[in-house]
Design an enzyme around this catalytic site. Structure first.
Site, PDB file in Angstrom:
ATOM      1  N   ASN A 194     -10.250  -0.911  -0.341  1.00  0.00           N
ATOM      2  CA  ASN A 194      -8.802  -0.714  -0.218  1.00  0.00           C
ATOM      3  C   ASN A 194      -8.112  -1.308  -1.457  1.00  0.00           C
ATOM      4  O   ASN A 194      -8.111  -2.518  -1.636  1.00  0.00           O
ATOM      5  CB  ASN A 194      -8.327  -1.414   1.067  1.00  0.00           C
ATOM      6  N   CYS A 230       0.815  -1.230   0.000  1.00  0.00           N
ATOM      7  CA  CYS A 230       0.000   0.000   0.000  1.00  0.00           C
ATOM      8  C   CYS A 230       0.845   1.275   0.000  1.00  0.00           C
ATOM      9  O   CYS A 230       0.344   2.353  -0.300  1.00  0.00           O
ATOM     10  CB  CYS A 230      -0.946  -0.002   1.184  1.00  0.00           C
ATOM     11  N   HIS A 275      -3.910   6.960   1.935  1.00  0.00           N
ATOM     12  CA  HIS A 275      -4.261   5.582   1.590  1.00  0.00           C
ATOM     13  C   HIS A 275      -5.648   5.266   2.146  1.00  0.00           C
ATOM     14  O   HIS A 275      -5.951   5.563   3.306  1.00  0.00           O
ATOM     15  CB  HIS A 275      -3.221   4.623   2.178  1.00  0.00           C
TER      16      HIS A 275
HETATM   17  O1  UT7 Z   1      -3.924  -1.319   3.522  1.00  0.00           O
HETATM   18  C1  UT7 Z   1      -3.385  -1.580   4.768  1.00  0.00           C
HETATM   19  C2  UT7 Z   1      -3.880  -2.859   5.221  1.00  0.00           C
HETATM   20  N1  UT7 Z   1      -4.906  -3.007   6.119  1.00  0.00           N
HETATM   21  C3  UT7 Z   1      -5.481  -2.158   6.998  1.00  0.00           C
HETATM   22  O2  UT7 Z   1      -5.294  -1.003   7.044  1.00  0.00           O
HETATM   23  C4  UT7 Z   1      -6.423  -2.781   7.968  1.00  0.00           C
HETATM   24  C5  UT7 Z   1      -6.272  -2.221   9.347  1.00  0.00           C
HETATM   25  N2  UT7 Z   1      -7.242  -2.802  10.234  1.00  0.00           N
HETATM   26  C6  UT7 Z   1      -8.579  -2.544  10.167  1.00  0.00           C
HETATM   27  O3  UT7 Z   1      -9.020  -1.742   9.356  1.00  0.00           O
HETATM   28  C7  UT7 Z   1      -9.493  -3.219  11.157  1.00  0.00           C
HETATM   29  O4  UT7 Z   1      -8.720  -3.867  12.135  1.00  0.00           O
HETATM   30  C8  UT7 Z   1     -10.457  -4.246  10.481  1.00  0.00           C
HETATM   31  C9  UT7 Z   1     -11.496  -3.511   9.647  1.00  0.00           C
HETATM   32  C10 UT7 Z   1      -9.694  -5.207   9.611  1.00  0.00           C
HETATM   33  C11 UT7 Z   1     -11.202  -5.040  11.546  1.00  0.00           C
HETATM   34  O5  UT7 Z   1     -11.913  -4.164  12.396  1.00  0.00           O
HETATM   35  P1  UT7 Z   1     -11.809  -4.334  13.984  1.00  0.00           P
HETATM   36  O6  UT7 Z   1     -12.688  -3.336  14.584  1.00  0.00           O
HETATM   37  O7  UT7 Z   1     -10.350  -4.324  14.360  1.00  0.00           O
HETATM   38  O8  UT7 Z   1     -12.452  -5.766  14.189  1.00  0.00           O
HETATM   39  P2  UT7 Z   1     -11.786  -7.065  14.849  1.00  0.00           P
HETATM   40  O9  UT7 Z   1     -10.799  -7.667  13.932  1.00  0.00           O
HETATM   41  O10 UT7 Z   1     -11.369  -6.717  16.234  1.00  0.00           O
HETATM   42  O11 UT7 Z   1     -13.042  -8.020  14.914  1.00  0.00           O
HETATM   43  C12 UT7 Z   1     -14.178  -7.716  15.731  1.00  0.00           C
HETATM   44  C13 UT7 Z   1     -15.197  -8.822  15.554  1.00  0.00           C
HETATM   45  C14 UT7 Z   1     -14.606 -10.225  15.710  1.00  0.00           C
HETATM   46  O12 UT7 Z   1     -15.573 -11.022  16.341  1.00  0.00           O
HETATM   47  P3  UT7 Z   1     -15.477 -11.311  17.919  1.00  0.00           P
HETATM   48  O13 UT7 Z   1     -14.154 -11.982  18.114  1.00  0.00           O
HETATM   49  O14 UT7 Z   1     -15.553  -9.967  18.570  1.00  0.00           O
HETATM   50  O15 UT7 Z   1     -16.659 -12.182  18.176  1.00  0.00           O
HETATM   51  C15 UT7 Z   1     -14.446 -10.708  14.286  1.00  0.00           C
HETATM   52  O16 UT7 Z   1     -14.515 -12.125  14.174  1.00  0.00           O
HETATM   53  O17 UT7 Z   1     -15.746  -8.769  14.224  1.00  0.00           O
HETATM   54  C16 UT7 Z   1     -15.653 -10.063  13.612  1.00  0.00           C
HETATM   55  N3  UT7 Z   1     -15.500  -9.877  12.175  1.00  0.00           N
HETATM   56  C17 UT7 Z   1     -16.528  -9.754  11.356  1.00  0.00           C
HETATM   57  N4  UT7 Z   1     -17.862  -9.761  11.560  1.00  0.00           N
HETATM   58  C18 UT7 Z   1     -18.664  -9.570  10.497  1.00  0.00           C
HETATM   59  C19 UT7 Z   1     -14.333  -9.772  11.473  1.00  0.00           C
HETATM   60  N5  UT7 Z   1     -14.627  -9.569  10.170  1.00  0.00           N
HETATM   61  C20 UT7 Z   1     -15.974  -9.547  10.073  1.00  0.00           C
HETATM   62  C21 UT7 Z   1     -16.872  -9.361   8.998  1.00  0.00           C
HETATM   63  N6  UT7 Z   1     -18.197  -9.378   9.254  1.00  0.00           N
HETATM   64  N7  UT7 Z   1     -16.446  -9.139   7.737  1.00  0.00           N
END
Ligand code: UT7
Length: 318
Positions: free
Chosen positions: A275, A112, A245
């Site tokens: 993204n 990225c 980004h």
């Molecule tokens: O280009 C550079 C690369 N990437 C990034 O910049 C990504 C940086 N990170 C992020 O943007 C965020 O961390 C994410 C959007 C990827 C995830 O958001 P988050 O608020 O950190 O969620 P999390 O990973 O802490 O997950 C929260 C919950 C989990 O469930 P439990 O354990 O709380 O029951 C996940 O299993 O959300 C669940 N979850 C989903 N639920 C519905 C994860 N993905 C999904 C989904 N739909 N697609």
């Protein structure tokens, strides 16, 4: 040459649009979760388009908007981490397709941050007098390397390409004023993809520790932007547009808060395109340029972060 400035921009998106509702039918997710956690509503997904074909379209548009022809181009730098072909590199495919016979062409993979690193490379070559101009491109077909059964990654990414045509400038306070970049390989496995297809089934897809990347981005990007602003002898409020980004609206909001800048200075297109890794910044730049939202003399910050882990920021006067 003192620096480089952007003379033309272009972009290309695949025809097919995939909405969050389409994703609800593929994995255990909801439109509400994706919008609340990321801001993304839809993304473009390649069918017959490739990294090279999207890049070609973006480059031709950039040259047209600059009023230059492929025969003028001396350097083609393609930032990509998802090219269909390892060899020849995507930049050479682009060179051949657009007929830029005089150009030297090669790829840069910094995920990225790739577009920014390529822009910095172009600046170094042009400022030192090796080349006079360059096409700098970010192009991705990330949908090829996404695990479509993994809801934690497949909802985030999209495909597309953006390009800028740059030339050297002797003018003071024009073009790129400062640039800061960095890498932290020790955190590399936070966002990885093992390209050795077939060795271990499942390893060929992007894997991400989202929280780790989120923490990295919200800490490192404001620090990097502040350093670039300091070098340019500017403060955050001097900047008209922060072209960052496009990974997650929450990350942009945290960065804006750190810099004490209103979100109205942070253009957003991730809602429509997701993204797109190295393509995110040049596609957004092109949209802003085409819609007349960037005007001559305005001050811009470009900043990216991602796999590597890598990050970079640049201050420029349009
Ligand atoms: O280009 C550079 C690369 N990437 C990034 O910049 C990504 C940086 N990170 C992020 O943007 C965020 O961390 C994410 C959007 C990827 C995830 O958001 P988050 O608020 O950190 O969620 P999390 O990973 O802490 O997950 C929260 C919950 C989990 O469930 P439990 O354990 O709380 O029951 C996940 O299993 O959300 C669940 N979850 C989903 N639920 C519905 C994860 N993905 C999904 C989904 N739909 N697609």
């Amino acid at each position: 040459m003192k620096s480089i400035k952007i003379i033309g921009t272009g972009s290309a998106l695949p025809r097919k649009v995939m909405t969050n509702f389409d994703l609800e039918k593929k994995v255990d997710t909801t439109d509400a979760w994706i919008r609340e956690r990321t801001g993304i509503e839809e993304r473009h997904i390649a069918e017959d388009e490739t990294c090279a074909s999207l890049a070609v379209q973006a480059c031709l548009e950039a040259l047209e908007s600059a009023g230059r022809s492929p025969a003028d181009v001396e350097l083609i730098l393609v930032a990509t981490c998802s090219s269909e072909m390892l060899l020849p590199c995507c930049a050479c495919q682009v060179q051949s397709a657009i007929g830029a016979d005089q150009a030297v062409a090669f790829d840069i993979n910094a995920a990225c941050s790739g577009f920014l690193f390529a822009l910095e490379t172009a600046r170094a070559y042009i400022a030192s007098g090796v080349y006079k101009n360059a096409l700098v491109v970010g192009t991705e077909v990330l949908s090829r390397i996404i695990d479509w059964t993994d809801r934690s990654t497949c909802v985030l990414f999209g495909d597309g390409a953006g390009a800028v045509y740059v030339e050297g400038t002797e003018e003071e306070h024009t073009g790129i004023i400062s640039m800061v970049s960095g890498s932290d390989g020790s955190k590399g496995m936070a966002l990885s993809c093992n390209a050795r297809a077939g060795e271990t089934e499942g390893d060929v897809y992007v894997k991400m520790d989202g929280r780790e990347v989120y923490k990295f981005a919200t800490r490192q990007v404001p620090a990097c932007i502040s350093k670039a602003l300091e070098q340019a002898q500017m403060s955050p409020v001097d900047i008209d547009l922060y072209v960052l980004h496009q990974a997650n609206i929450r990350i942009l909001e945290v960065i804006a808060k750190h810099l004490k800048v209103d979100m109205s200075h942070f253009p957003v297109n991730l809602t429509r395109v997701g993204n797109m890794s190295s393509a995110a910044i040049p596609v957004l730049l092109d949209e802003l340029n085409k819609s007349g939202k960037i005007r001559s003399g305005q001050k811009l910050v470009l900043s990216g972060f991602g796999a590597g882990l890598t990050y970079g920021a640049c201050v420029m006067v349009w």
